[in-house]
Design a protein around this motif. Sequence first.
Motif, mmCIF file in Angstrom:
data_model
loop_
_atom_site.group_PDB
_atom_site.id
_atom_site.type_symbol
_atom_site.label_atom_id
_atom_site.label_comp_id
_atom_site.label_asym_id
_atom_site.label_seq_id
_atom_site.Cartn_x
_atom_site.Cartn_y
_atom_site.Cartn_z
ATOM 1 N N ILE A 51 0.795 -1.160 0.175
ATOM 2 C CA ILE A 51 -0.101 -0.019 -0.120
ATOM 3 C C ILE A 51 0.894 1.455 0.024
ATOM 4 C CG2 ILE A 51 -1.765 1.081 1.166
ATOM 5 C CD1 ILE A 51 -2.711 -1.598 2.138
ATOM 6 N N CYS A 52 0.518 2.154 -0.771
ATOM 7 C CA CYS A 52 1.320 3.444 -0.837
ATOM 8 C C CYS A 52 0.996 4.328 0.065
ATOM 9 C CB CYS A 52 1.012 4.084 -2.343
ATOM 10 S SG CYS A 52 1.500 5.907 -2.262
ATOM 11 N N SER A 53 2.028 4.839 0.811
ATOM 12 C CA SER A 53 1.845 5.584 2.110
ATOM 13 C C SER A 53 1.289 7.126 1.688
ATOM 14 C CB SER A 53 3.082 5.629 2.865
ATOM 15 O OG SER A 53 4.120 6.124 2.268
ATOM 16 N N GLY A 54 1.555 7.157 0.346
ATOM 17 C CA GLY A 54 1.010 8.446 -0.043
ATOM 18 C C GLY A 54 -0.386 8.682 -0.162
ATOM 19 N N CYS A 55 -0.923 7.664 -1.011
ATOM 20 C CA CYS A 55 -2.399 7.886 -1.175
ATOM 21 C C CYS A 55 -3.242 6.660 -0.831
ATOM 22 C CB CYS A 55 -2.450 7.995 -2.722
ATOM 23 S SG CYS A 55 -1.821 6.773 -3.580
ATOM 24 N N GLY A 56 -2.651 5.407 -0.212
ATOM 25 C CA GLY A 56 -3.446 4.480 0.082
ATOM 26 C C GLY A 56 -3.550 3.326 -1.130
ATOM 27 N N CYS A 90 6.364 1.944 -6.503
ATOM 28 C CA CYS A 90 6.596 3.026 -7.744
ATOM 29 C C CYS A 90 5.002 3.364 -7.902
ATOM 30 C CB CYS A 90 7.167 2.440 -8.705
ATOM 31 S SG CYS A 90 7.876 3.968 -9.663
ATOM 32 N N CYS A 91 4.474 4.348 -7.019
ATOM 33 C CA CYS A 91 3.068 4.660 -7.297
ATOM 34 C C CYS A 91 2.954 5.615 -8.467
ATOM 35 C CB CYS A 91 2.583 5.392 -5.975
ATOM 36 S SG CYS A 91 0.909 6.172 -6.098
ATOM 37 N N PRO A 92 1.952 5.387 -9.361
ATOM 38 C CA PRO A 92 1.651 6.367 -10.467
ATOM 39 C C PRO A 92 1.357 7.714 -10.032
ATOM 40 C CG PRO A 92 -0.039 4.381 -10.459
ATOM 41 C CD PRO A 92 0.865 4.217 -9.387
ATOM 42 N N ASP A 93 0.766 7.959 -8.755
ATOM 43 C CA ASP A 93 0.061 9.250 -8.553
ATOM 44 C C ASP A 93 1.352 9.932 -7.732
ATOM 45 O OD1 ASP A 93 -2.132 8.991 -9.538
ATOM 46 O OD2 ASP A 93 -2.911 8.086 -7.873
ATOM 47 N N CYS A 94 2.131 8.996 -6.832
ATOM 48 C CA CYS A 94 3.113 9.856 -5.940
ATOM 49 C C CYS A 94 4.418 9.496 -6.195
ATOM 50 C CB CYS A 94 2.745 9.280 -4.372
ATOM 51 S SG CYS A 94 1.053 9.015 -3.861
ATOM 52 N N GLY A 95 4.608 8.665 -7.237
ATOM 53 C CA GLY A 95 6.149 8.306 -7.530
ATOM 54 C C GLY A 95 6.680 7.375 -6.338
#
Length: 419
Positions: A51-56, A90-95
Motif C-alpha cells: 500500500i502506497c503511504s502517500g495515497c493508500g 512506484c506509485c503512478p500518483d505519488c512516485g
Amino acid sequence: MVSGKLGSLRDSELTKLLGWPGYRVFRHEIDEKGKRLRLWVRRKRGNRKLICSGCGRGLEKAHDTSEREVRDLPCMEFTTTVVVEIYRVCCPDCGVKTERVPQLPSKAPFSKRFEDAVGMACESAAARQVARQFGLPASTVRALDKRYLERWAQSRRKPVLRQMGVDEIYLGKSQKFLTVVSNLETGEPLWFGRERKKETLDEFFRSELSALRRSRIEAACVDMWEPFTTSILEWAPECRIVYDKFHVMQHANRAVDEVRRVEFFRKGGRMRGLVKGKRWLLLTRWTNLDSRKRQLLNELFRLNRRVMKAYLLKESLDRLWTYTYEGAALRYLSAWAGQLRWQRMEPFNKLADMLFRHLEGLLNYCRMKVPFGVVEAVNGNIKALLRRGRGYKDLRYLLLKAQRMAALKTEFVVMRKAA
Ligand SMILES: [Zn+2]
C-alpha cells in the motif's frame, strides 16, 4: 507452549510470540547480558499486497527494499526491537514511496503497540514517570503520547455542537490568557486559543466549524466578556447567549467582599481583628455551611447590618435562575434591585447596572437551560493537567490530553453545585 531457554527458540516460534499479523521472524539475536532481543521480520508469503503511504493505493510490485528498526513491546525481561523489511513502491500518483505498514504509524523508531502502551501509561501518570518506566527521555514520551492521542482523536467521530461554552484560563504573567471552547453536552474541550480577544474566538469559528455546523449552535454559555459575545453573534447569529450563572455569582461575591472591606476598614483595628479570617464564610453559600459556621456568620452580622444585607442580596440573587418565564424572572430581578434603593451600597449598584445591561443573556436561561458548571469542570481538568505536566507549550497536545481526560472521565472534577 514454548519451552526451554529463549536462546534455543526457533524463528517460527518467535513469529508466534511476536504476533505481528502478516509478518514472520527470519532471524534473531539474543543478548542475554544486556537483556536485549532483536528480531528480523519480513512479510509472510501471501502477504504481498503493498500500500502506497502517500495515497493508500494498493500496488503489486515492489520498487526496492530497506530495513527499519523499531522498539516493540518487551518480551519478558528483554527489551525487544524489531528490524522490519520495508518496501518502496512506484506509485503512478505519488512516485517512489514507502509502503504503509500498520505496525509502523510514524517515522519514529517505535511500533504502534509500543506507542499505544506508552500513551496508555501517560493516561494515569506524568510524562516524567512514564519516561523512567520505559527508559526514554521525557520529550520522547510526550511526542509518543501526542501521536497516540492524535490517532485516537482521528478514529472517533465528532459530535454535533449544539451548546457551546466559552471561558478563559489565566496562565500567568507571561502567557496571560487561554481561551477555552467546550461542548457542554459532552463536557469536553474543543479548542484552545491564545489570549481572549474577539479575534481569538473568531479564529475558532473560522478554522473549526463549517457554516452548517455554525448554524446548528443553539446556545453559548459565556461570562459577561464583551469580545466573546460579539464574536459569537457575528459568526452564529442564531445562537442564544446565556450568561454563566457561576460567573454572575462571582461578581456578586466580589460585591459582598467589597462591602465587607469598606465596612470593617472604617471600624479600625479591634473590629478588623474580629472579622479576620471570616472572608471565606461570606463567600460561601448558606446551604453549604454547617451550623457552627452559620453561627459565626450570624455573629458577624450582629456586628454589621450592612454586611448582612450584602450577604442576603448575594444569596437571593441565586433565585433568578429558577424561573421558566422571562416576565417572572424580570420581575424578580427588578424587585431584587429595588432593595438597593436608599442602601448606598455602591458595589451592588454597580452589579445591578451590569445585570440590567446584560439582561437578555440572563433571561435567555428561561428558555435555554444550558448546564452550568460544565465550563468550570472542563477548566478544572485543564488546570489539573497544567499543574501536573508543567508548561504545556504545545497547545494541541494540551487539548488532546484534556479531551482524552474528559472521555475517560478520570479525575473529572465534580460538577459544580451551581448547576
Ligand atoms: Zn500513491
